[in-house]
Write an enzyme that holds these catalytic residues in place. Structure first.
Site, PDB file in Angstrom:
ATOM      1  N   CYS A 145      41.359  24.430  84.944  1.00  0.00           N
ATOM      2  CA  CYS A 145      41.448  25.379  85.868  1.00  0.00           C
ATOM      3  C   CYS A 145      42.754  26.290  85.693  1.00  0.00           C
ATOM      4  O   CYS A 145      42.673  27.581  86.030  1.00  0.00           O
ATOM      5  CB  CYS A 145      41.597  24.792  87.334  1.00  0.00           C
ATOM      6  SG  CYS A 145      39.943  23.892  87.788  1.00  0.00           S
ATOM      7  N   CYS A 153      52.341  35.838  75.459  1.00  0.00           N
ATOM      8  CA  CYS A 153      51.173  35.679  76.480  1.00  0.00           C
ATOM      9  C   CYS A 153      51.814  34.876  77.670  1.00  0.00           C
ATOM     10  O   CYS A 153      52.777  35.066  77.986  1.00  0.00           O
ATOM     11  CB  CYS A 153      50.135  34.667  75.854  1.00  0.00           C
ATOM     12  SG  CYS A 153      50.919  33.058  75.405  1.00  0.00           S
TER      13      CYS A 153
END
Ligand SMILES: [Zn+2]
Lengths: 135, 370
Positions: B191, B329
């Site tokens: 998640c 990132c």
């Protein structure tokens, strides 16, 4: 897989996903049947990152004599040779699929349908799914 | 002597008046002990409905602490309990909801050496965790304790849940390993990496609570449910026990996760956030996150090229950005992979160690962390 490649578990608009069902081949020809394929649980990553496919396969196994209706064995072989975009060992094992991939034929566990020996009918839906882990 | 207090008759009346429930069903719930492992996105709705329904004793096992990023889906926790242990926070919510329930919080991680000790004496085990290794451990533990396992998972807008193991109609049901003897890839991701709809964890959790209550009432069935927002629910009949499975005395193969990840061997130079800050104007910064995440927040003058596009054509990057490229990132894993691939293709690269999370910590505290 890394972020940036869709995991295919995300939201799809029901209208767009049914109306624009992507087709892997053009029109169905005489002597062919149409099979709907869906990859769930992230398995679509192995098939050009596309969760839904429609494939047309011959109604009878080519060159079989006596003529044999096409079965799951043929379809799995076809998926490996024509649709799979990743290494074959990610999906296949022997004639079948890897342990950990659950196969549903028209929403029934393929174990109840004869697995590789199930004879496909026009319009059948075959789903390949693996387990999810998020929580 | 009445078997329930007057408050309980009133509290449970709306469920008790149903024919499949009745006073005997309510008493079964009151006498039951269940354990819920994981008080997160799945655990919260499971706990909420089991406590509301009057399950007598609920053990809550979770070693993790409430984080503000949990609150969109972990509905038992509150903003003022951020930082507290999740099992304790959930127990507080249960006590506020239903004082007739005994909530036992266990602020520990379940592992090989303590699973039996933490979970023995329960009637049903409910797996609300998010790691494959823990899921198989809980399945093996339920098999050893000879109790049913309610197991569910949710990611993005998809979910699955089922009752595994135990006996139904005199036949042994498939255990989690019978159905899922191996993990393919990484099981859909986590998640925190991929994201998840709060209501989807809620729907799966409610489904799991319903299955647990059916088991306790004696109405258990054998279906696995698979959902994805925008498509109809698929429910399929669970197969029976696989004769070669470890639950039937066979071998339990080691579970391996994430074998599809790409490995490279080249060493890429990594820079700290402060070092990048110093050279920021003389380099090209390429952000490898998906466009949606780039749209949430990004470094000024950075270019967004998602990881998948870079991996597909690493040589294209060297043509497009012939000078020094610094890949960034969120946490520094995807960008490193991109940097390695582009370096192999002949590019001049560096990678931001620790990603934008580290940038926010060390250079710009105003940069959002999500
Ligand atoms: Zn088993």
């Amino acid at each position: 897989m890394e972020a940036g490649t869709s995991n295919g578990l995300g939201y799809t608009d029901p209208a767009s996903s049914t109306a624009a069902m992507p087709s892997s081949v053009k029109g169905k020809e005489r002597g062919e049947i149409e099979i709907k394929i869906e990859f769930g649980g992230g398995l679509h990553l192995l098939f050009s990152q596309q969760a839904r496919h429609v494939v047309h396969v011959p109604a009878h196994v080519p060159d079989s004599s006596p003529s044999k209706p096409v079965d799951m064995r043929y379809l799995v072989k076809y998926l490996k040779s024509d649709l799979l975009s990743e290494r074959i060992e990610m999906f296949g094992e022997g004639d079948g699929v890897r342990p950990g991939i659950l196969v549903l034929i028209n929403d029934a566990d393929w174990e109840l349908e004869g697995e590789l020996d199930y004879e496909l009918k026009d319009g059948d839906e075959v789903v390949f799914i693996s387990t999810l882990h998020g929580g | 002597m009445r078997p329930l207090s007057l408050d309980e008759y009133k509290r449970y009346g709306r469920q008790m008046i149903q024919s499949e429930w009745g006073l005997p069903g309510q008493l079964k719930l009151k006498r039951a002990t269940v354990a819920v492992v994981g008080a997160g996105g799945l655990g919260c709705p499971v706990l909420q409905y089991l406590a509301g329904a009057g399950v007598g004793t609920i053990r809550i096992v979770d070693h993790d602490e409430v984080d503000v990023s949990n609150l969109h889906r972990q509905v038992l926790h509150t903003t003022d309990r951020v930082g507290r242990n999740k099992a304790e926070s959930a127990a507080m919510a249960i006590e506020a909801l239903n004082p007739h329930v005994k909530a036992v919080s266990i602020p520990k991680a379940v592992h090989n050496n303590n699973a039996i000790e933490l979970l023995s004496g329960i009637d049903i085990l409910i797996d609300c965790t998010d790691r494959p290794e823990t899921r198989y451990l809980l399945s093996d533990t339920a098999v050893r304790l000879d109790i049913p396992l309610v197991s569910g998972a949710a990611i993005a807008s998809s979910g699955q849940w089922a009752v595994y193991g135990g006996v139904m109609n005199g036949k042994r049901r498939a255990c989690y390993r019978c159905m899922w003897p191996a993990v393919i890839g990484d099981g859909g991701g986590r998640c925190s990496d991929v994201g998840v709809w709060g209501p989807v964890t809620g729907m799966v959790g409610c489904g799991m609570a319903g299955e647990a209550i059916k088991e306790i009432l004696g109405h258990g069935d054998g279906y696995m449910h698979m959902m994805r927002l925008g498509t109809p629910l698929r429910s399929i009949k669970l197969r029976s026990q696989r004769p070669t499975c470890s639950c039937a005395g066979g071998e339990a193969p080691e579970i391996r996760v994430g074998e599809c990840s790409t490995k490279t061997t080249t060493a890429v130079e990594r820079v700290s956030p402060k070092e990048l800050h110093a050279i920021q104007d003389s380099v090209t910064i390429v952000d490898t996150r998906p466009p949606t995440e780039f749209g949430i927040c990004a470094l000024e003058s950075s270019h967004n090229v998602p990881l998948a596009d870079i991996l597909a054509h690493p040589d294209e990057m060297t043509r497009r950005y012939p000078g020094q490229i610094v890949f960034v990132c969120r946490q520094g894993n995807d960008s490193l992979l991109a940097a390695e691939k582009v370096q192999e293709a002949g590019g001049t690269v560096k990678d931001l160690r620790g990603g934008l999370v580290a940038w926010s910590r060390d250079v710009d505290p105003e940069f959002p962390v999500y």
